[in-house]
Design an enzyme around this catalytic site. Structure first.
Site, PDB file in Angstrom:
ATOM      1  N   HIS A   1     -62.114  71.683   9.613  1.00  0.00           N
ATOM      2  CA  HIS A   1     -60.740  72.090   9.925  1.00  0.00           C
ATOM      3  C   HIS A   1     -59.846  71.673   8.756  1.00  0.00           C
ATOM      4  O   HIS A   1     -58.948  70.853   8.881  1.00  0.00           O
ATOM      5  CB  HIS A   1     -60.280  71.485  11.253  1.00  0.00           C
ATOM      6  CG  HIS A   1     -61.114  71.938  12.423  1.00  0.00           C
ATOM      7  ND1 HIS A   1     -62.454  71.703  12.518  1.00  0.00           N
ATOM      8  CD2 HIS A   1     -60.773  72.638  13.542  1.00  0.00           C
ATOM      9  CE1 HIS A   1     -62.928  72.226  13.643  1.00  0.00           C
ATOM     10  NE2 HIS A   1     -61.927  72.809  14.280  1.00  0.00           N
TER      11      HIS A   1
ATOM     12  N   HIS B   1     -52.300  68.591  12.938  1.00  0.00           N
ATOM     13  CA  HIS B   1     -53.734  68.682  12.655  1.00  0.00           C
ATOM     14  C   HIS B   1     -54.026  69.333  11.293  1.00  0.00           C
ATOM     15  O   HIS B   1     -55.179  69.412  10.898  1.00  0.00           O
ATOM     16  CB  HIS B   1     -54.436  69.498  13.748  1.00  0.00           C
ATOM     17  CG  HIS B   1     -54.638  68.743  15.017  1.00  0.00           C
ATOM     18  ND1 HIS B   1     -53.632  68.033  15.637  1.00  0.00           N
ATOM     19  CD2 HIS B   1     -55.743  68.573  15.797  1.00  0.00           C
ATOM     20  CE1 HIS B   1     -54.111  67.464  16.736  1.00  0.00           C
ATOM     21  NE2 HIS B   1     -55.383  67.769  16.847  1.00  0.00           N
TER      22      HIS B   1
ATOM     23  N   ARG C   1     -68.077  74.993   8.281  1.00  0.00           N
ATOM     24  CA  ARG C   1     -68.524  73.914   9.191  1.00  0.00           C
ATOM     25  C   ARG C   1     -69.816  74.330   9.881  1.00  0.00           C
ATOM     26  O   ARG C   1     -70.710  73.518  10.110  1.00  0.00           O
ATOM     27  CB  ARG C   1     -67.442  73.572  10.222  1.00  0.00           C
ATOM     28  CG  ARG C   1     -67.104  74.686  11.163  1.00  0.00           C
ATOM     29  CD  ARG C   1     -66.152  74.268  12.271  1.00  0.00           C
ATOM     30  NE  ARG C   1     -65.573  75.432  12.905  1.00  0.00           N
ATOM     31  CZ  ARG C   1     -65.267  75.531  14.187  1.00  0.00           C
ATOM     32  NH1 ARG C   1     -65.462  74.510  14.990  1.00  0.00           N
ATOM     33  NH2 ARG C   1     -64.752  76.631  14.683  1.00  0.00           N
TER      34      ARG C   1
ATOM     35  N   PRO D   1     -59.850  43.597   2.819  1.00  0.00           N
ATOM     36  CA  PRO D   1     -58.973  44.260   3.775  1.00  0.00           C
ATOM     37  C   PRO D   1     -59.387  43.802   5.190  1.00  0.00           C
ATOM     38  O   PRO D   1     -60.484  44.121   5.660  1.00  0.00           O
ATOM     39  CB  PRO D   1     -59.255  45.745   3.550  1.00  0.00           C
ATOM     40  CG  PRO D   1     -59.866  45.809   2.174  1.00  0.00           C
ATOM     41  CD  PRO D   1     -60.657  44.544   2.048  1.00  0.00           C
TER      42      PRO D   1
ATOM     43  N   PHE E   1     -57.697  63.794   9.922  1.00  0.00           N
ATOM     44  CA  PHE E   1     -57.872  62.428  10.413  1.00  0.00           C
ATOM     45  C   PHE E   1     -58.592  61.540   9.408  1.00  0.00           C
ATOM     46  O   PHE E   1     -58.895  60.381   9.691  1.00  0.00           O
ATOM     47  CB  PHE E   1     -58.554  62.446  11.781  1.00  0.00           C
ATOM     48  CG  PHE E   1     -57.809  63.295  12.784  1.00  0.00           C
ATOM     49  CD1 PHE E   1     -56.413  63.349  12.768  1.00  0.00           C
ATOM     50  CD2 PHE E   1     -58.478  64.065  13.715  1.00  0.00           C
ATOM     51  CE1 PHE E   1     -55.708  64.139  13.663  1.00  0.00           C
ATOM     52  CE2 PHE E   1     -57.778  64.865  14.616  1.00  0.00           C
ATOM     53  CZ  PHE E   1     -56.393  64.906  14.591  1.00  0.00           C
TER      54      PHE E   1
ATOM     55  N   HIS F   1     -57.670  30.723  -1.748  1.00  0.00           N
ATOM     56  CA  HIS F   1     -57.368  30.251  -0.396  1.00  0.00           C
ATOM     57  C   HIS F   1     -58.244  29.058  -0.042  1.00  0.00           C
ATOM     58  O   HIS F   1     -59.396  29.239   0.329  1.00  0.00           O
ATOM     59  CB  HIS F   1     -57.624  31.365   0.622  1.00  0.00           C
ATOM     60  CG  HIS F   1     -56.763  32.569   0.421  1.00  0.00           C
ATOM     61  ND1 HIS F   1     -56.902  33.414  -0.656  1.00  0.00           N
ATOM     62  CD2 HIS F   1     -55.755  33.077   1.170  1.00  0.00           C
ATOM     63  CE1 HIS F   1     -56.009  34.388  -0.564  1.00  0.00           C
ATOM     64  NE2 HIS F   1     -55.303  34.211   0.525  1.00  0.00           N
TER      65      HIS F   1
ATOM     66  N   GLU G   1     -61.926  56.741  14.554  1.00  0.00           N
ATOM     67  CA  GLU G   1     -62.184  57.096  13.158  1.00  0.00           C
ATOM     68  C   GLU G   1     -62.180  55.883  12.228  1.00  0.00           C
ATOM     69  O   GLU G   1     -62.990  55.801  11.295  1.00  0.00           O
ATOM     70  CB  GLU G   1     -61.148  58.117  12.648  1.00  0.00           C
ATOM     71  CG  GLU G   1     -61.224  59.484  13.303  1.00  0.00           C
ATOM     72  CD  GLU G   1     -60.469  59.545  14.624  1.00  0.00           C
ATOM     73  OE1 GLU G   1     -59.906  58.515  15.056  1.00  0.00           O
ATOM     74  OE2 GLU G   1     -60.451  60.637  15.232  1.00  0.00           O
TER      75      GLU G   1
ATOM     76  N   HIS H   1     -52.890  28.166   3.420  1.00  0.00           N
ATOM     77  CA  HIS H   1     -53.615  29.433   3.464  1.00  0.00           C
ATOM     78  C   HIS H   1     -53.913  30.005   2.083  1.00  0.00           C
ATOM     79  O   HIS H   1     -55.068  30.135   1.707  1.00  0.00           O
ATOM     80  CB  HIS H   1     -52.820  30.449   4.298  1.00  0.00           C
ATOM     81  CG  HIS H   1     -53.344  31.828   4.186  1.00  0.00           C
ATOM     82  ND1 HIS H   1     -54.310  32.322   5.010  1.00  0.00           N
ATOM     83  CD2 HIS H   1     -53.066  32.808   3.291  1.00  0.00           C
ATOM     84  CE1 HIS H   1     -54.600  33.551   4.636  1.00  0.00           C
ATOM     85  NE2 HIS H   1     -53.856  33.865   3.604  1.00  0.00           N
TER      86      HIS H   1
END
Ligand SMILES: Cc1ncc(C[n+]2csc(CCOP(=O)(O)OP(=O)(O)O)c2C)c(N)n1
Length: 661
Positions: free
Chosen positions: A460, A472, A356, A118, A436, A29, A410, A263
């Protein structure tokens, strides 16, 4: 514009090293280095505290090129300032084994602070770097200031379009990270189009709403060194994080200037020539830097040596006044563990404990001995049990606090942890519900690529979280993490395995994911619980087993209960606990064979998750018990019944397999 001819030559040296390297590689680039060279020059020559001879000096300013596709910008700067990046390295841009890969990679090239590519992640990493600086300054500065560095980040439109940068910037504003300065390469072009088709918001107004100090440098195509310099000075003087939007022209000077054609592809030989002519640069030879220009850059690169020497004198005074603190700082910066760590003990008297809960007990027991352990959860610590009690919250006015409240962010939490890890001196941890992890995956992947020491706690961990239902309940997440190179995933069966999992994670040099239950699980007996071996025999038959049951996490006690039923029927059963595939695969073949003998072909694997990946342990003749569909909202015992995760169901499946054999 008041740039001097010397300024122009020094800026053009960056530009044409980048242009020639991209052209020679026939890939890369050129647009960003052409457009952003002046801001990079201003930053490096007038602000950035660095010593090219010691890229690891702890009190250096950090520079993150979040727009990692513009990698030749940073490689050119590293060469010019005298880091161990040679002209040949630039000529080998993007080639196999070179120091100059397509996007900047941490641990690959000296002077690269974080891996970027990223888009958006680098901005969030920069927030992590700034948090680490603030925490370290709050913890270690005394009469002498030994920690005092800025985090600069160069970000493009793409970075600021990505949600992860928004989350991280929102938190940075809340935390008033005043030593974080983002230079926004505001060129109004992204890869496929001008931003008027995608990105027309008022970015400065948005950042102002986050609580940032914002400025615009609108005049002169982003080339006005004095204006950029003044903006950086104003940013430093403000107590808030700063965004400086610098209006630039992508591909500046080239026939493709101002278009997305500049670019992501080389300019082409004709355009390279034209660009050099337009910017008054010799067209031959390639990779040309006039001697006086190179000498000036090299002198700049070595100027930091004197700054570092002065810092070292301050450090020595600090050290003699604070011997214990200095020993601690030097230990954590070296990534060494203390001579001893107080680990908790677990035994049958604890009864059934959710893993946990056990994880929280471990973290709180070791926190005192490990001041480098900092982190937090995405607004879930009452559930993830990861709060470090008595160690305060990281916030304005209390920078030495070790609990970071990430809020419901997150994506940013993972990326910020990567920045903290890259800073050095810390073992960052994060925590959220396992499902998540999908929101954190890009950052977990970069942690794995960086191979940095970080601990991702997920709780969980299965459908047995129950009533919250399929939104979940993780299914395929374990398979995803196990497929990720460099990441060690551990799913402990009970409190003892949780303890051993944490021991592994603290000693390990790369990233670890610890996956824990919401629900209580029984204590499975005093034993070695060899989590670092990945798997071990938990229960065995006196003779060669007829069948081997292999399970992880909460399904290990289920396997033991099923074994009892099978043994009542006269079957010889071995139960293997396999908390970590990755660790198990690293053991010698003889060990693996001793745990899962190839001669015993009747094998049943049990895990309340996708069966993907389990066939390697079940073998051609075995059965994988798992959940290859989404979960459901119900109390856990009802789910166990509905999904056939009862001892009776498992025993029946195992008997059926034996009957077939
Ligand atoms: C997460 C992510 N999505 C997509 C890409 C591919 N990509 C690389 S650069 C780019 C455009 C970025 O535009 P901008 O930040 O304005 O950079 P510029 O065009 O000014 O160099 C895209 C889409 C990427 N690197 N990362």
């Amino acid at each position: 514009m008041s740039n001097t001819p010397d300024d122009q030559k020094r800026i053009n040296a960056i530009r044409f090293l980048a242009v020639d390297a991209v052209q020679k590689a026939n890939s890369g680039h050129p647009g960003l280095p052409l457009g952003a060279a002046a801001m990079a020059y201003t930053l490096f020559s007038r602000h950035l505290k660095f010593n090219a001879a010691d890229p690891h000096w702890t009190d250096r300013d950090r520079f993150v090129l979040s727009a990692g596709h513009g990698s030749m910008l940073i490689y050119a700067l590293l060469y010019l300032t005298g880091y161990p990046v040679s002209l040949d390295d630039l000529k080998n841009f993007r080639q196999l084994g070179s120091k100059t890969p397509g996007h900047p990679e941490l641990h690959h090239t000296e002077g690269i602070e974080v891996t970027t590519g990223p888009l958006g992640q680098g901005v969030a990493n920069a927030v992590g770097l700034a948090i680490a600086e603030a925490q370290m300054a709050g913890t270690y500065n005394r009469e002498q200031t030994i920690v005092d560095h800025y985090t600069y980040c160069l970000a493009g439109d793409g970075d600021l379009m990505e949600g992860v940068s928004a989350e991280a910037s929102s938190l940075a504003g809340h935390l008033a990270l005043g030593k974080l300065i983002v230079l926004y390469d505001d060129n109004k072009i992204s890869l496929a189009a001008p931003t008027d088709v995608t990105f027309t918001e008022d970015v400065c107004a948005r950042y102002a709403a986050y609580g940032w100090h914002t400025q615009e440098v609108a005049a002169d195509d982003g080339n006005d060194v004095a204006a950029i310099d003044a903006a950086i000075n104003a940013a430093k003087a403000d107590g808030r994080p700063s965004l400086i939007a610098i209006r630039t022209i992508i591909g500046f000077g080239s026939p493709k200037a101002g278009t997305f054609g500049a670019h992501g592809e080389p300019l082409g030989p004709d355009n390279v020539k034209k660009t050099k002519e337009r910017l008054d640069w010799p067209t031959e030879p390639d990779f040309y830097v006039p001697d006086d220009v190179l000498a000036w850059w090299r002198e700049l690169g070595s100027r930091g040596a004197a700054t570092q020497t002065a810092w070292s004198a301050t450090y020595a005074a600090w050290k003699s006044a604070n011997a214990d603190l200095a020993a601690q700082l030097e230990r954590v910066l070296a990534g060494k563990l203390p001579a001893s760590i107080t680990w908790p003990t677990f035994n049958a008297e604890n009864g059934s404990v959710a893993t946990r809960e056990a994880g929280g007990t471990v973290m709180n027991a070791i926190a005192k001995d490990l001041p480098e352990l900092i982190g937090g959860s995405a607004d879930l610590d009452p559930s993830t049990k990861t709060y470090l009690k008595g160690f305060g919250d990281f916030k304005p006015g209390n920078p030495s606090g070790r609990n970071i409240h990430f809020g419901v962010r997150e994506h940013a939490m993972g990326a910020i942890a990567n920045g903290i890890a890259a800073h050095g001196g810390y073992i960052p941890f994060t925590a959220t519900f396992f499902n998540f992890v999908d929101y954190m995956k890009p950052a977990v992947r970069l942690a794995a690529l960086n191979n940095t020491k970080e601990i991702f706690v997920f709780t969980h961990d299965s459908v047995f979280l129950g009533e919250d239902g399929p939104t979940h309940q993780p299914i395929e997440q374990l398979a995803m993490l196990r497929a990720m190179p460099n990441l060690t995933t551990i799913r402990p069966a009970d409190s003892l395995e949780t303890l051993e999992g944490w021991k592994f994670a603290i000693e390990h040099t790369g990233p670890t994911a610890i996956v824990l239950t919401r629900q209580k699980v029984p204590y499975l007996g005093d034993r070695k619980a060899d989590v670092s071996a990945g798997g071990y025999i938990l229960h065995d038959s006196a003779k060669t087993p007829d069948i081997v049951l292999i399970a992880t996490g909460s399904e290990v006690s289920l396997a033991l209960d099923a074994a009892k039923i099978l043994e009542g029927q006269g079957t010889a059963v071995r139960v293997v606990s396999l908390p970590s595939f990755e660790r198990f695969e690293k053991q010698p073949a003889a060990y693996r064979e001793s745990v899962i003998p190839s001669g015993v072909r009747a094998r049943v694997t049990i895990e309340a998750a996708a069966t993907f990946g389990w066939h390697r342990y079940a073998g051609d003749h075995g059965i994988t018990i798992g959940i290859d569909h989404f979960g459901t909202s119900a109390p856990a015992p009802a789910i166990a019944k509905a999904f056939h995760f009862t001892p009776e169901d498992v025993a029946e499946t195992a008997s059926g397999l034996l009957a077939k054999a």
